[in-house]
Design a protein around this motif. Structure first.
Motif, PDB file in Angstrom:
ATOM      1  N   ASN A  97       0.851  -1.187   0.000  1.00  0.00           N
ATOM      2  CA  ASN A  97       0.000   0.000   0.000  1.00  0.00           C
ATOM      3  C   ASN A  97       0.886   1.236   0.000  1.00  0.00           C
ATOM      4  O   ASN A  97       1.826   1.340   0.790  1.00  0.00           O
ATOM      5  N   ALA A  98       0.593   2.182  -0.882  1.00  0.00           N
ATOM      6  CA  ALA A  98       1.388   3.407  -0.985  1.00  0.00           C
ATOM      7  C   ALA A  98       1.226   4.265   0.265  1.00  0.00           C
ATOM      8  O   ALA A  98       0.309   4.068   1.075  1.00  0.00           O
ATOM      9  N   ALA A 106      -1.514  14.040  -1.764  1.00  0.00           N
ATOM     10  CA  ALA A 106      -1.836  12.840  -2.540  1.00  0.00           C
ATOM     11  C   ALA A 106      -0.898  11.694  -2.173  1.00  0.00           C
ATOM     12  O   ALA A 106       0.194  11.896  -1.629  1.00  0.00           O
ATOM     13  N   ALA A 107      -1.316  10.464  -2.472  1.00  0.00           N
ATOM     14  CA  ALA A 107      -0.516   9.278  -2.176  1.00  0.00           C
ATOM     15  C   ALA A 107       0.848   9.358  -2.857  1.00  0.00           C
ATOM     16  O   ALA A 107       0.985   9.891  -3.956  1.00  0.00           O
ATOM     17  N   ARG A 108       1.850   8.823  -2.191  1.00  0.00           N
ATOM     18  CA  ARG A 108       3.222   8.823  -2.695  1.00  0.00           C
ATOM     19  C   ARG A 108       3.796   7.415  -2.620  1.00  0.00           C
ATOM     20  O   ARG A 108       3.286   6.539  -1.924  1.00  0.00           O
ATOM     21  N   GLY A 109       4.939   7.237  -3.299  1.00  0.00           N
ATOM     22  CA  GLY A 109       5.704   6.016  -3.100  1.00  0.00           C
ATOM     23  C   GLY A 109       6.188   5.954  -1.663  1.00  0.00           C
ATOM     24  O   GLY A 109       6.329   6.977  -0.989  1.00  0.00           O
ATOM     25  N   ASN A 110       6.456   4.759  -1.181  1.00  0.00           N
ATOM     26  CA  ASN A 110       6.925   4.602   0.200  1.00  0.00           C
ATOM     27  C   ASN A 110       8.350   5.127   0.306  1.00  0.00           C
ATOM     28  O   ASN A 110       9.186   4.866  -0.558  1.00  0.00           O
ATOM     29  N   PHE A 111       8.635   5.868   1.375  1.00  0.00           N
ATOM     30  CA  PHE A 111       9.914   6.576   1.443  1.00  0.00           C
ATOM     31  C   PHE A 111      10.496   6.589   2.849  1.00  0.00           C
ATOM     32  O   PHE A 111       9.801   6.380   3.840  1.00  0.00           O
ATOM     33  N   ILE A 112      11.797   6.857   2.888  1.00  0.00           N
ATOM     34  CA  ILE A 112      12.551   7.051   4.125  1.00  0.00           C
ATOM     35  C   ILE A 112      13.113   8.459   4.071  1.00  0.00           C
ATOM     36  O   ILE A 112      13.494   8.945   2.994  1.00  0.00           O
ATOM     37  N   THR A 215      -1.374   2.722  -8.256  1.00  0.00           N
ATOM     38  CA  THR A 215      -2.644   2.359  -8.872  1.00  0.00           C
ATOM     39  C   THR A 215      -3.717   2.310  -7.797  1.00  0.00           C
ATOM     40  O   THR A 215      -3.488   1.728  -6.724  1.00  0.00           O
ATOM     41  N   PRO A 216      -4.898   2.896  -8.037  1.00  0.00           N
ATOM     42  CA  PRO A 216      -5.968   2.812  -7.034  1.00  0.00           C
ATOM     43  C   PRO A 216      -6.313   1.359  -6.729  1.00  0.00           C
ATOM     44  O   PRO A 216      -6.432   0.535  -7.636  1.00  0.00           O
ATOM     45  N   LYS A 217      -6.488   1.058  -5.450  1.00  0.00           N
ATOM     46  CA  LYS A 217      -6.807  -0.302  -5.038  1.00  0.00           C
ATOM     47  C   LYS A 217      -8.324  -0.453  -4.932  1.00  0.00           C
ATOM     48  O   LYS A 217      -8.993   0.353  -4.274  1.00  0.00           O
ATOM     49  N   ILE A 218      -8.856  -1.475  -5.587  1.00  0.00           N
ATOM     50  CA  ILE A 218     -10.296  -1.679  -5.585  1.00  0.00           C
ATOM     51  C   ILE A 218     -10.622  -3.119  -5.201  1.00  0.00           C
ATOM     52  O   ILE A 218      -9.766  -4.011  -5.302  1.00  0.00           O
ATOM     53  N   THR A 219     -11.848  -3.339  -4.763  1.00  0.00           N
ATOM     54  CA  THR A 219     -12.311  -4.674  -4.412  1.00  0.00           C
ATOM     55  C   THR A 219     -12.691  -5.439  -5.673  1.00  0.00           C
ATOM     56  O   THR A 219     -12.703  -4.884  -6.779  1.00  0.00           O
ATOM     57  N   TYR A 236      -3.903   3.197  -2.433  1.00  0.00           N
ATOM     58  CA  TYR A 236      -3.215   2.973  -3.704  1.00  0.00           C
ATOM     59  C   TYR A 236      -2.201   1.852  -3.527  1.00  0.00           C
ATOM     60  O   TYR A 236      -1.538   1.754  -2.490  1.00  0.00           O
ATOM     61  N   GLU A 237      -2.073   1.015  -4.551  1.00  0.00           N
ATOM     62  CA  GLU A 237      -1.019   0.018  -4.568  1.00  0.00           C
ATOM     63  C   GLU A 237       0.242   0.640  -5.161  1.00  0.00           C
ATOM     64  O   GLU A 237       0.167   1.418  -6.110  1.00  0.00           O
TER      65      GLU A 237
END
Length: 268
Positions: A97-98, A106-112, A215-219, A236-237
């Motif tokens: 999950n982003a 807004a959603a971002r890539g996972n970061f340090i 990408t938006p995560k959907i069921t 978001y994935e």
């Protein structure tokens, strides 16, 4: 020898000599004396705020995170989540999950986020170690045998100039040996000063024009997956970080967890 830093204190002290001519009331000669003056400069410590990895002048609120202290420090690490996935009997890679935020970012890539305010650009390395396999002690199939966490699409960003940037791996990092330590980034001597984000993946609005990994995560019935911990925002994935699980691995419909250790070390 590399050492993991918990803190490092420093300041810049500059000494100068101030000379003053002191005239004396005498007809034959004058005399003078010199006194010392000192000025002390405290190094820039940074503001300690977490910054948007895609717009590094902007503070953001990604929620609570472990951090270290000192002039060389980790200020944010991601809490990696692979929630809301279906069981599969096939070899499957699950995107993480982003990163979401509490402030409308807004959603971002996972970061340090790393900060180095020691002065002198002394260099550092960032490493990652997975301490144990994904595990749940309260289920019949306790361990996800063969599960491998991978990190890809690494990039850096900062309000500093690009020539100061640390180097990140351009190859996919597979944490396929539990207990081993893997290099994520290295700032050579002369680089890495200030505050830097190290991201895995990016949104479509990233300033470098990188291909979006979100990408938006959907069921299964097309409904958006939301995260209650982030005000029910759309999840978001992020395909830059994945958990790959062999189809033969026995698994149950429960939560499995692992322990990740992030290591920030000064150069030897």
């Amino acid at each position: 020898m590399k050492q993991t830093l918990t803190h490092l204190l420093g300041c810049l002290v500059l000494g100068s000599v101030l000379c003053a001519a002191l005239p004396v009331s005498a007809q034959a000669e004058t005399s003078s004396t010199a006194g010392n003056g000192h000025v002390r400069f405290a190094g820039d410590e940074g503001d300690g705020l977490v910054k948007d990895p895609e717009h590094p002048d902007t503070p953001v609120d990604p929620g609570e995170s472990p951090r270290t202290n000192g002039d060389l420090r980790i200020e944010f690490v991601p809490q990696l989540s692979f929630s809301a996935n279906r069981l599969s009997s096939k070899d499957t890679s699950y995107p993480v999950n982003a990163q979401l935020f509490h402030d409308g970012t807004a959603a971002r890539g996972n970061f340090i986020q790393i900060s180095d305010y020691r002065g002198g650009a002394l260099g550092w390395t960032l490493q990652l170690r997975q301490e144990m396999q994904f595990y749940n002690p309260d289920t019949p199939n306790r361990q996800l045998d063969g599960a491998v966490l991978s990190l890809d699409q690494a990039w850096t960003n900062s309000a500093q100039t690009a020539v100061q940037a640390p180097v990140v791996s351009k190859e996919v990092i597979h944490l396929d040996n539990i207990g081993s330590t893997y290099n994520l980034a290295e700032a050579a001597v002369g680089t890495g000063s200030g505050t830097w984000s190290i991201s895995f993946g990016a949104s479509a609005e990233n300033p470098l024009g990188l291909t979006s990994t979100l990408t938006p995560k959907i069921t299964e019935d097309g409904q958006p997956v939301v995260d209650a911990a982030y005000e029910n925002q759309q999840v978001y994935e992020n395909s830059a970080i994945k958990l790959s699980i062999p189809g033969a691995t026995k698994k149950d419909p429960v939560t499995y967890t692992t322990v990740l250790t992030w290591i920030l070390a000064e150069l030897p």
